[in-house]
Scaffold this active site. Structure first.
Site, PDB file in Angstrom:
ATOM      1  N   ASP A 191      40.059  20.220  41.776  1.00  0.00           N
ATOM      2  CA  ASP A 191      39.863  20.555  43.188  1.00  0.00           C
ATOM      3  C   ASP A 191      40.207  19.356  44.061  1.00  0.00           C
ATOM      4  OD1 ASP A 191      38.453  22.487  45.217  1.00  0.00           O
ATOM      5  OD2 ASP A 191      37.745  20.461  45.679  1.00  0.00           O
ATOM      6  N   TYR A 246      41.783  14.672  51.415  1.00  0.00           N
ATOM      7  CA  TYR A 246      41.228  13.663  50.501  1.00  0.00           C
ATOM      8  C   TYR A 246      42.204  12.492  50.293  1.00  0.00           C
ATOM      9  CZ  TYR A 246      37.994  17.457  49.088  1.00  0.00           C
ATOM     10  OH  TYR A 246      37.075  18.483  49.064  1.00  0.00           O
ATOM     11  N   LYS A 285      43.681  22.496  50.063  1.00  0.00           N
ATOM     12  CA  LYS A 285      43.071  23.123  51.251  1.00  0.00           C
ATOM     13  C   LYS A 285      43.881  22.758  52.492  1.00  0.00           C
ATOM     14  CE  LYS A 285      38.688  22.356  48.912  1.00  0.00           C
ATOM     15  NZ  LYS A 285      38.634  21.049  48.275  1.00  0.00           N
ATOM     16  N   HIS A 345      40.038  25.149  54.749  1.00  0.00           N
ATOM     17  CA  HIS A 345      39.026  24.157  54.391  1.00  0.00           C
ATOM     18  C   HIS A 345      37.716  24.364  55.167  1.00  0.00           C
ATOM     19  CE1 HIS A 345      38.717  19.747  52.830  1.00  0.00           C
ATOM     20  NE2 HIS A 345      37.566  20.379  52.721  1.00  0.00           N
ATOM     21  N   LEU A 358      25.796  18.409  42.104  1.00  0.00           N
ATOM     22  CA  LEU A 358      25.012  17.301  41.543  1.00  0.00           C
ATOM     23  C   LEU A 358      24.319  16.511  42.647  1.00  0.00           C
ATOM     24  CD1 LEU A 358      27.707  16.133  38.956  1.00  0.00           C
ATOM     25  CD2 LEU A 358      25.674  17.531  38.513  1.00  0.00           C
ATOM     26  N   TRP A 393      30.379  11.777  54.981  1.00  0.00           N
ATOM     27  CA  TRP A 393      29.902  13.078  55.452  1.00  0.00           C
ATOM     28  C   TRP A 393      28.566  13.484  54.859  1.00  0.00           C
ATOM     29  CZ3 TRP A 393      33.076  14.655  59.211  1.00  0.00           C
ATOM     30  CH2 TRP A 393      34.409  14.220  59.166  1.00  0.00           C
ATOM     31  N   LYS A 433      32.189  16.177  40.350  1.00  0.00           N
ATOM     32  CA  LYS A 433      33.049  14.999  40.470  1.00  0.00           C
ATOM     33  C   LYS A 433      32.409  13.816  39.753  1.00  0.00           C
ATOM     34  CE  LYS A 433      33.846  10.837  42.426  1.00  0.00           C
ATOM     35  NZ  LYS A 433      32.916   9.689  42.512  1.00  0.00           N
ATOM     36  N   ARG A 468      30.285  10.220  32.122  1.00  0.00           N
ATOM     37  CA  ARG A 468      29.762  11.366  32.878  1.00  0.00           C
ATOM     38  C   ARG A 468      30.776  12.519  32.939  1.00  0.00           C
ATOM     39  NH1 ARG A 468      27.490   8.245  38.162  1.00  0.00           N
ATOM     40  NH2 ARG A 468      25.471   7.569  37.354  1.00  0.00           N
ATOM     41  N   ILE A 469      32.058  12.167  32.982  1.00  0.00           N
ATOM     42  CA  ILE A 469      33.093  13.225  32.985  1.00  0.00           C
ATOM     43  C   ILE A 469      32.904  14.052  31.718  1.00  0.00           C
ATOM     44  CG2 ILE A 469      35.584  13.700  32.914  1.00  0.00           C
ATOM     45  CD1 ILE A 469      36.037  11.023  34.375  1.00  0.00           C
ATOM     46  N   ASN A 511      29.477  16.029  31.791  1.00  0.00           N
ATOM     47  CA  ASN A 511      29.498  17.204  32.676  1.00  0.00           C
ATOM     48  C   ASN A 511      30.283  18.365  32.078  1.00  0.00           C
ATOM     49  OD1 ASN A 511      28.084  15.591  34.427  1.00  0.00           O
ATOM     50  ND2 ASN A 511      29.801  15.166  35.789  1.00  0.00           N
TER      51      ASN A 511
HETATM   52  N1  LIG Z   1      35.287  22.453  50.404  1.00  0.00           N
HETATM   53  C1  LIG Z   1      34.651  21.425  50.877  1.00  0.00           C
HETATM   54  O1  LIG Z   1      34.408  21.291  52.099  1.00  0.00           O
HETATM   55  C2  LIG Z   1      34.139  20.374  49.930  1.00  0.00           C
HETATM   56  C3  LIG Z   1      33.171  19.459  50.354  1.00  0.00           C
HETATM   57  C4  LIG Z   1      32.705  18.522  49.445  1.00  0.00           C
HETATM   58  C5  LIG Z   1      33.184  18.489  48.144  1.00  0.00           C
HETATM   59  N2  LIG Z   1      34.152  19.371  47.757  1.00  0.00           N
HETATM   60  C6  LIG Z   1      34.699  19.328  46.372  1.00  0.00           C
HETATM   61  O2  LIG Z   1      33.618  19.437  45.462  1.00  0.00           O
HETATM   62  C7  LIG Z   1      33.639  18.303  44.570  1.00  0.00           C
HETATM   63  C8  LIG Z   1      32.226  17.990  44.108  1.00  0.00           C
HETATM   64  O3  LIG Z   1      31.396  17.590  45.200  1.00  0.00           O
HETATM   65  P1  LIG Z   1      30.972  16.073  45.446  1.00  0.00           P
HETATM   66  O4  LIG Z   1      32.031  15.149  44.925  1.00  0.00           O
HETATM   67  O5  LIG Z   1      30.618  15.917  46.869  1.00  0.00           O
HETATM   68  O6  LIG Z   1      29.614  15.892  44.674  1.00  0.00           O
HETATM   69  P2  LIG Z   1      28.991  16.144  43.233  1.00  0.00           P
HETATM   70  O7  LIG Z   1      29.961  16.573  42.235  1.00  0.00           O
HETATM   71  O8  LIG Z   1      27.767  16.947  43.479  1.00  0.00           O
HETATM   72  O9  LIG Z   1      28.440  14.679  42.882  1.00  0.00           O
HETATM   73  C9  LIG Z   1      29.263  13.590  42.682  1.00  0.00           C
HETATM   74  C10 LIG Z   1      28.366  12.370  42.497  1.00  0.00           C
HETATM   75  O10 LIG Z   1      27.537  12.538  41.347  1.00  0.00           O
HETATM   76  C11 LIG Z   1      27.741  11.446  40.440  1.00  0.00           C
HETATM   77  N3  LIG Z   1      27.685  12.022  39.095  1.00  0.00           N
HETATM   78  C12 LIG Z   1      28.614  12.806  38.501  1.00  0.00           C
HETATM   79  N4  LIG Z   1      28.214  13.169  37.281  1.00  0.00           N
HETATM   80  C13 LIG Z   1      27.018  12.617  37.074  1.00  0.00           C
HETATM   81  C14 LIG Z   1      26.105  12.599  35.983  1.00  0.00           C
HETATM   82  N5  LIG Z   1      26.379  13.268  34.873  1.00  0.00           N
HETATM   83  N6  LIG Z   1      24.944  11.911  36.111  1.00  0.00           N
HETATM   84  C15 LIG Z   1      24.669  11.242  37.240  1.00  0.00           C
HETATM   85  N7  LIG Z   1      25.486  11.205  38.314  1.00  0.00           N
HETATM   86  C16 LIG Z   1      26.660  11.877  38.228  1.00  0.00           C
HETATM   87  C17 LIG Z   1      29.103  10.886  40.786  1.00  0.00           C
HETATM   88  O11 LIG Z   1      29.170   9.514  40.474  1.00  0.00           O
HETATM   89  P3  LIG Z   1      30.372   8.839  39.605  1.00  0.00           P
HETATM   90  O12 LIG Z   1      31.687   9.320  40.139  1.00  0.00           O
HETATM   91  O13 LIG Z   1      30.138   7.386  39.833  1.00  0.00           O
HETATM   92  O14 LIG Z   1      30.125   9.237  38.182  1.00  0.00           O
HETATM   93  C18 LIG Z   1      29.157  11.102  42.300  1.00  0.00           C
HETATM   94  O15 LIG Z   1      28.467  10.057  42.961  1.00  0.00           O
HETATM   95  C19 LIG Z   1      34.317  17.217  45.398  1.00  0.00           C
HETATM   96  O16 LIG Z   1      34.739  16.130  44.626  1.00  0.00           O
HETATM   97  C20 LIG Z   1      35.427  18.022  46.056  1.00  0.00           C
HETATM   98  O17 LIG Z   1      36.481  18.237  45.136  1.00  0.00           O
HETATM   99  C21 LIG Z   1      34.610  20.322  48.620  1.00  0.00           C
END
Ligand SMILES: NC(=O)c1ccc[n+]([C@@H]2O[C@H](COP(=O)([O-])OP(=O)(O)OC[C@H]3O[C@@H](n4cnc5c(N)ncnc54)[C@H](OP(=O)(O)O)[C@@H]3O)[C@@H](O)[C@H]2O)c1
Length: 383
Positions: free
Chosen positions: A51, A56, A85, A125, A227, A235, A278, A284-285, A288
């Site tokens: 994604d 980005y 997007k 988006h 997560l 944001w 993410k 962690r990759i 997850n």
């Molecule tokens: N459509 C939209 O408007 C929109 C908005 C926001 C996001 N998105 C998409 O959704 C994706 C996911 O959302 P997000 O990146 O905001 O947040 P997320 O996936 O909820 O969380 C990412 C955070 O969690 C940490 N993390 C990941 N795996 C972990 C684990 N197993 N244990 C502990 N911590 C962990 C990561 O750190 P590390 O990287 O340091 O491991 C990072 O700081 C985005 O990357 C993007 O592609 C879309």
């Protein structure tokens, strides 16, 4: 789609989407090379759904990682499900100046960066648009984003054209609420329904009403921030409860000998969502991705449902002051208003709580309706 064949959902247009996606948006201070390395590891581990978005600013690196993995024989292009997007301000330009080719231009800009010939999924988006101009995020002299009106239905028609041109296999939306989805679904002459709606969704904002609505329309709900996202992001609100530290979540994780992150992701999969995660950390990759070999019980699911508190991490605001305010969204009369400072947007529902960064010099914060021309977008005004 070898590694993820058994873990895909059929979309309403006949294509399939892997139910676990690799998120790629990182805080601006993170070097772009990190996404390239992380994505290469992710593909090695088995992720096939990626994604991203033009905004980005990482599609060059993502394209390079995908092409490297194709060249090495790890995957074929059609093993990968790639989402991009539309750039908000392009949608705006298109709407205002009746230039539908500009939505396609946004996609072509992404494809050029990616060096790919199509994306698997192309999303609107946000249900808002930004003022046209040179900058990706146009701001006024006070550093505030400048928004403007857009007709979502005509933007949707432009996405339909991108699908017909073969540049996007599937099309969908992001950050849409029920009213905005209904507007697209009820649009006269609709050719294709959105295949998905990508929204913030996690244990503290479980979006159950939106999920039920989407299921009833055969639209996949995709969860981002599952997560708890990353407070380092511009944001994301700081100083809020951290999902992965939740004691109830951790007790369930311990019972299954899993991590809190794995349970938080598994919860969404068992509810029928597609979930994005993410991480740029190899351990962690990998962690997850280990969410297909255990099952939460109905009691676990019910307990996890009980954690919902309608807490939204993403403020979509430009105000990065540390102090914050909490607002409960009520029913709002959305007729005939204009907003001057939009500090929130998305699929808000009455009863939700919003945590907002709040400038100490602001006397008050009030909810207002942002007149999109469609009378359906809740936004906030700092006063
Ligand atoms: N459509 C939209 O408007 C929109 C908005 C926001 C996001 N998105 C998409 O959704 C994706 C996911 O959302 P997000 O990146 O905001 O947040 P997320 O996936 O909820 O969380 C990412 C955070 O969690 C940490 N993390 C990941 N795996 C972990 C684990 N197993 N244990 C502990 N911590 C962990 C990561 O750190 P590390 O990287 O340091 O491991 C990072 O700081 C985005 O990357 C993007 O592609 C879309």
């Amino acid at each position: 789609m070898r590694a993820m064949r058994h873990f895909s959902v059929k979309l309403n247009d006949g294509h399939s989407m892997p139910i676990l996606g690799f998120g790629t948006s990182a805080p601006t201070k993170v070097a772009k090379s990190k996404v390239e390395e992380a994505l290469e590891r992710a593909i090695d581990i088995g992720y096939r759904h990626i994604d991203s978005a033009y905004i980005y600013l990482n599609e060059e690196e993502i394209g390079r990682a995908i092409r490297k993995k194709i060249a090495s024989g790890t995957v074929k292009r059609d093993d990968i499900f790639y989402t991009s997007k539309v750039l908000c301000r392009v949608a705006y330009l298109w709407s205002t100046f009746s230039r539908p080719e500009l939505v396609q231009t946004s996609l072509e800009m992404s494809l050029k960066k990616l060096q790919l010939s199509y994306v698997d999924l192309f999303l609107i988006h946000f249900p808002i648009a930004l003022k046209p101009g040179e900058e990706i995020l146009p701001k006024d002299t006070d550093g505030k984003l400048i928004s403007d009106t857009v007709d979502l239905c005509t933007t949707w028609e432009a996405l339909e054209k991108c699908k017909e041109a073969g540049l996007a296999k599937s099309i969908g939306v992001s950050n849409f609420n029920v009213k905005q989805l209904e507007m697209i679904l009820n649009k006269p002459g609709l050719k294709y329904k959105p295949v998905c709606n990508q929204v913030e969704c996690h244990l503290y904002l479980n979006q159950s009403k939106l999920l039920n609505f989407c299921k009833s329309k055969d639209i996949v709900l995709t969860a981002y921030g599952a997560l708890g996202s990353d407070p380092e992001k511009e944001w994301v609100t700081k100083n809020y409860p951290v999902i992965l530290e939740d004691p109830v979540l951790n007790a369930i994780a311990e019972k299954h000998q899993r991590t809190a992150a794995q349970v938080a992701l598994r919860y969404q999969l068992q509810r029928g969502l597609v979930v994005l995660a993410k991480s740029f950390t190899e351990k962690r990759i990998r962690e997850n991705f280990q969410v297909f070999d255990f099952q939460l019980t109905p009691e676990d699911m019910e307990t996890l449902d009980g954690l919902n508190r309608n807490l939204r991490y993403f403020k979509n605001t430009y105000d990065s002051e540390d102090s914050s305010v909490t607002i409960e969204i009520g029913e709002i009369d959305m007729s005939g208003t204009n907003s001057d400072e939009v500090v929130g947007s998305g699929a808000f529902c009455p009863g939700e709580f919003l945590y907002l960064a709040h400038s100490p010099c602001s006397a008050h914060v009030c909810l207002t309706a942002y007149n999109t021309g469609n009378e359906n977008l809740l936004c906030l005004r700092m006063g």
